[in-house]
Design an enzyme around this catalytic site. Structure first.
Site, PDB file in Angstrom:
ATOM      1  N   GLU A  50       0.675  -1.083  -0.151  1.00 51.78           N
ATOM      2  CA  GLU A  50      -0.012  -0.073   0.208  1.00 51.78           C
ATOM      3  C   GLU A  50       0.742   1.096   0.130  1.00 51.78           C
ATOM      4  O   GLU A  50       0.181   2.153  -0.664  1.00 51.78           O
ATOM      5  CB  GLU A  50      -0.905  -0.002   1.167  1.00 51.78           C
ATOM      6  N   ASP A 108      13.446  14.334 -15.327  1.00 47.19           N
ATOM      7  CA  ASP A 108      13.757  13.480 -13.964  1.00 47.19           C
ATOM      8  C   ASP A 108      14.897  12.719 -14.447  1.00 47.19           C
ATOM      9  O   ASP A 108      15.156  12.413 -15.659  1.00 47.19           O
ATOM     10  CB  ASP A 108      12.541  12.848 -13.484  1.00 47.19           C
ATOM     11  N   GLU A 124      20.102  39.598 -37.662  1.00 44.45           N
ATOM     12  CA  GLU A 124      19.733  38.539 -36.980  1.00 44.45           C
ATOM     13  C   GLU A 124      20.414  37.168 -37.497  1.00 44.45           C
ATOM     14  O   GLU A 124      20.994  36.574 -36.572  1.00 44.45           O
ATOM     15  CB  GLU A 124      18.313  38.607 -36.738  1.00 44.45           C
TER      16      GLU A 124
END
Length: 935
Positions: A176, A526, A606
């Site tokens: 659990e 992660d 640019e």
């Protein structure tokens, strides 16, 4: 050895280079946590105290001893049902619904190498780099064994923890709750550092004092999530970036997680990180084993930066497995913000052609190339190329892109399915849903049940057909929704294992593929994902100012090399903010660097900036991705965002600064650097200024006045190693010289670096407390440079090359008498000496009385510092160089007119001939390779 067991005290000690972790099996068989922190060789069992605590129960085995309570003792892996009422690591339920596990020590094993986890990502290391400790706890009544796994990477200052839970009985048990790691502290006032966020604004740092009770956060979205990262720092009060004690926990897992930090009734602290118990209930049949994903622990006594650096090193060297982790990666341009769904094959080729002209290495075809995918309502799951849209096969498109000299990448979202897709019509049951209930939609899509092998196999086969059509260099794996409709307690865990299985197969089949993770940006950023992909798209938010904060928070655990970061168009598509191209480039260089725009819409200026940015990034790419990373400001509270990378040898550094706030009449902003050698001298490449490492770290550098909103700067520093080596030799010579005052000349070809070296040498003397004056011999020709060049040409025209040779560097050209007088006055100990200063134009000659009191070293920097006509030099130092090198340096210096003219080139060659003759006068020689040796 990294792991030591003391059988007399039953104490396990885990050592890394700078830390110690200790636990003990007590007389009742419970595994108690003793210590984690700075390295010690002491037995730390003395920290355990026992007292009769009201309403804190006592194990039956303790007899009548009311001072023994698991509710007050620090434990290694606390479980439910033992009288410990704090947050617990493990909850096991048996077939009768009883939730209890009383875990007692059974056995242990120490072995070389790092344990492995079946089907899960984990830190990896060879047998020489790591040791494993496996401790078995058991509850015979509950019929369960818990195997606590510890991996010790000694030199990396990390300890990993994982848990295997085995059903040793005949019936079913249900897990659990299962944490991967628990840390108990018997004392300490801590702050909890967590990283919260939302889509397009991930990993914001929040620091909260830990008061009594629990601070808890996590994810039940099926992924690690945008909202909270599966990482936590516990820091002692007052801990800063560079000082104080702090503990880190990082979950190597990409699914639901939970972190709990609790301060109990006795002011003790417990920190737990592991699987989220919500929506989790995992059944284990007899003999089955369940593995809890791994947590990486690390401790720093030197503040948050050191803790971050330990995690960065661990992830780069022991989590990421990709061949690209230490390689230079391609600068890419992604089609998403350039075209969204509105593109054809010609669009992609045109994008590649334009990008190639700017120095970009790879074009990535994002969402919209498959099925009927012209918006986000259809075709996910149908991974067949839309040849009508592309105007031909994918193989043909790849060839056309490669013909532009570009690599080719592609976007996929394997875990998703649209209801408007052939796959859904054939297998509607493959989408995750609760029986009898309509599923929750998100972005008009459903989630495929990757816990089922047949689902994964079908999608994998489709993706392989695509990847086999040509040389695809890169894949961006996206995942654009959270999990809902969780129909079983084992689903979320098994789903993530299914994703890992898919990724493992993909990486094994295509080992040369550069894989980039993504989940609406940073929704699955992660360590679990980094095991398969060396980089993850950091955020869907490409706004340069927001990105400074996103990347700041990300850096607490994850290295720069893992952060996908691009320059995008303005006004920014997420915030509407306008920032300069330069600022966007500086921010994106704190990541893997690329572009997210349509270059055809850019101005020529640019486009030129893109070329310059790529040139700069590639020059410093290794330093950025492999260097030691330092946060220099907090972009949430400071007026600037500042960070730097320092090479392992501390000889190179790149500092980046972005202005976040503007105000009128702004005070000067100083940035203190970190991680440099205090005694070294560094050259700032753009300005040519020199600084000691101590000065840069303690006083800092003043930023130029800001001239525009969100302005950015970069400063590159290089240690002047030749100066350091030279100083060591000079110092030895000075120690053996009886003179109170010494003259050292630095001589060599024009533009050979004499000024830079002499200035650095002066700084070394000053750092050691020796007063030193730097004198330029260029102030002592008979004529100003402009007139002298004319005189050289006149001599050449009248007397030819022999006449020029007899003029250069002789008394005809140089006022040796005057400079010899200066050196003589210095040796005589005069406190005031008249010096001459000469500019480059008529009238720029002056005399100045200069105070020499207290000065013991005179450095003479001059091309002719080794001349036979120069008297009074105690130690001549010669710089090796060739005429070609001298010419190139003069051109780069851009000080002299016609530096590349044939006449000047010949002058340099003749000068070099004389220098080779004068080389014999040198006491020390600085070689072209930077070595310093005696004549």
């Amino acid at each position: 050895m990294a792991i030591i067991y003391n059988p007399n005290k039953k104490i396990f000690t885990l050592h890394t280079a700078h830390t110690t972790y200790q636990m003990q099996v007590d007389p009742l068989g419970y595994l108690l946590h003793l210590y984690y922190g700075e390295k010690t060789n002491s037995s730390m069992d003395y920290v355990l105290t026992y007292a009769d605590r009201g309403f804190s129960g006592n194990p039956y085995a303790a007899g009548m001893d009311r001072t023994y309570s698991l509710d007050a003792l620090p434990q290694e892996y606390p479980s439910l049902g033992t009288g410990d009422y704090r947050n617990i690591a493990l909850n096991i339920k048996n077939e009768k619904g009883v939730e209890s596990a009383d875990l007692l020590f059974k056995s242990y094993e120490i072995r070389n190498g790092k344990y492995r986890l079946q089907g899960l990502p984990a830190v990896w290391a060879d047998e020489k780099e790591a040791q494993t400790l496996e401790i078995v706890l058991a509850d015979e009544n509950a019929q369960v064994e818990v195997h606590l796994l510890y991996g010790v990477l000694e030199e990396n200052d990390v300890i990993t923890r994982s848990v295997r839970i085995k059903n040793t009985g005949t019936g079913q048990i249900t897990i659990e709750k299962a944490a991967a790691a628990c840390l108990d502290f018997v004392q300490g006032e801590f702050d909890v550092l967590r990283f919260y966020g939302k889509h397009a604004m991930e990993r914001n740092l929040e620091r909260t004092p830990l008061g009594h009770g629990t601070i808890a956060f996590g994810s039940r979205r099926g992924t690690s999530s945008h909202q909270y990262n599966p990482a936590v720092i516990l820091a002692e009060k007052g801990t800063t970036e560079t000082a104080g004690s702090c503990y880190g926990m990082l979950f190597v897992y990409s699914g639901n997680f939970s972190c709990e930090a609790e301060k109990d009734q006795f002011n003790q602290t417990r920190l737990l990180l592991g699987l989220n118990e919500e929506l989790f209930s995992y059944p284990l049949a007899s003999g089955e084993t369940f593995t809890v994903p791994e947590v990486i622990l690390s401790y720093s006594a030197e503040g948050l930066s050191a803790l971050s650096q330990q995690y960065h090193n661990c992830i780069r060297n022991h989590v990421c497995r990709s061949k690209y982790v230490h390689m230079q990666r391609p600068v890419l341009i992604n089609s998403w913000e350039a075209a969204y769904f509105d593109f054809t094959g010609d669009t992609i080729v045109d994008l590649a052609k334009e990008a190639a002209s700017l120095g970009i290495d790879m074009v990535v075809m994002d969402d919209g190339w498959f099925g009927k995918r012209n918006d986000d309502n259809s075709s996910l799951g149908d991974w067949q190329v839309n040849e009508t849209k592309l105007g031909g096969s994918l193989a043909e498109l790849i060839t056309r892109v490669h013909e532009q000299g570009m690599k080719f990448g592609i976007w996929i979202e394997p875990e998703m399915i649209n209801e408007d897709s052939d796959l859904y019509r054939a297998h509607p049951d493959w989408a995750i849903r609760i029986q009898g209930k309509k599923p929750v939609r998100s972005r008009n899509q459903l989630l495929l049940d990757f816990s089922r092998k047949e689902v994964r196999d079908c999608v994998f086969d489709q993706i392989c057909v695509v990847l086999d059509q040509g040389k695809i260099d890169y894949v961006k794996w996206d995942m654009n929704r959270s999990m809902a409709d969780v129909y079983a307690g084992n689903l979320s865990y098994d789903y993530v294992l299914g994703v890992y299985d898919f990724m493992e197969r993909l990486c094994s089949r295509y080992p040369d593929l550069l894989l980039e993770g993504c989940s609406g940006g940073g929704g699955r950023f992660d360590a679990g994902m980094l095991y398969y992909s060396p980089q993850i798209w950091c955020s869907d938010n490409t706004d340069a100012i927001n990105r400074t904060r996103i990347q700041y928070g990300t850096s607490f655990f994850y290295p720069v090399s893992a952060m996908g970061a691009h320059v995008s168009a303005v006004p920014n598509h997420q915030t509407g903010r306008v920032t300069s191209f330069h600022t966007r480039g500086v921010t994106a260089m704190a990541g893997t660097f690329g572009y997210e725009l349509n270059p055809a819409l850019l101005s020529d200026e640019e486009k030129q900036q893109i070329r310059e940015q790529i040139k700069t990034y590639k020059k410093y790419e290794t330093l950025i991705n492999e260097g030691t990373y330092w946060r220099l400001s907090d972009p949430f509270t400071d007026e600037i965002a500042a960070w730097m990378s320092v090479s392992e040898e501390q000889d190179h550094a790149l500092v980046s600064v972005v202005r976040l706030m503007a105000e009128a009449n702004q005070a000067t902003v100083y940035v203190r650097l970190r991680g440099l050698k205090p005694d070294a001298v560094y050259l700032e490449e753009q300005s040519g200024r020199q600084y000691s490492g101590a000065a840069l770290m303690h006083a800092g550098i003043p930023l130029p006045p800001f001239t525009e909103e969100y302005e950015a700067y970069q400063f590159a520093f290089t240690e002047l190693k030749e100066a350091g080596r030279l100083y060591e030799k000079v110092q030895k010579w000075c120690d053996g010289n009886a003179e109170n005052r010494v003259v050292i000349s630095i001589y060599g070809g024009s533009g050979s670096g004499k000024t830079t070296l002499a200035t650095a040498l002066q700084q070394y003397f000053l750092n050691d407390g020796t007063e030193c004056y730097l004198l330029s011999g260029d102030d002592y020709p008979h004529r100003i440079p402009k007139r002298n060049d004319e005189e050289r040409m006149r001599v050449y025209k009248e007397a030819g090359e022999d006449g020029l040779r007899g003029y250069l560097g002789t008394k005809k050209e140089i006022d040796f008498d005057r400079i010899n007088e200066v050196l003589a006055a210095f040796h005589e100990g005069k406190d005031s000496i008249t010096l001459r200063h000469m500019g480059r134009e008529d009238g720029e000659i002056s005399l100045e009385e200069t105070d020499f009191s207290g000065i013991s070293v005179l450095l003479l920097e001059w091309t002719h510092g080794g001349s036979d006509d120069l008297h009074g030099v105690d130690l001549p130092v010669f710089l090796e160089s060739s005429p070609g090198e001298t010419r190139e340096r003069r051109i780069r210096r851009n000080r002299d007119e016609n530096a590349a003219s044939p006449f000047i080139c010949r002058v340099v060659e003749l000068e070099q001939e004389k220098l080779e003759v004068q080389r014999k006068n040198a006491g020390l020689i600085v070689g072209k390779d930077g070595s310093v040796y005696e004549q």
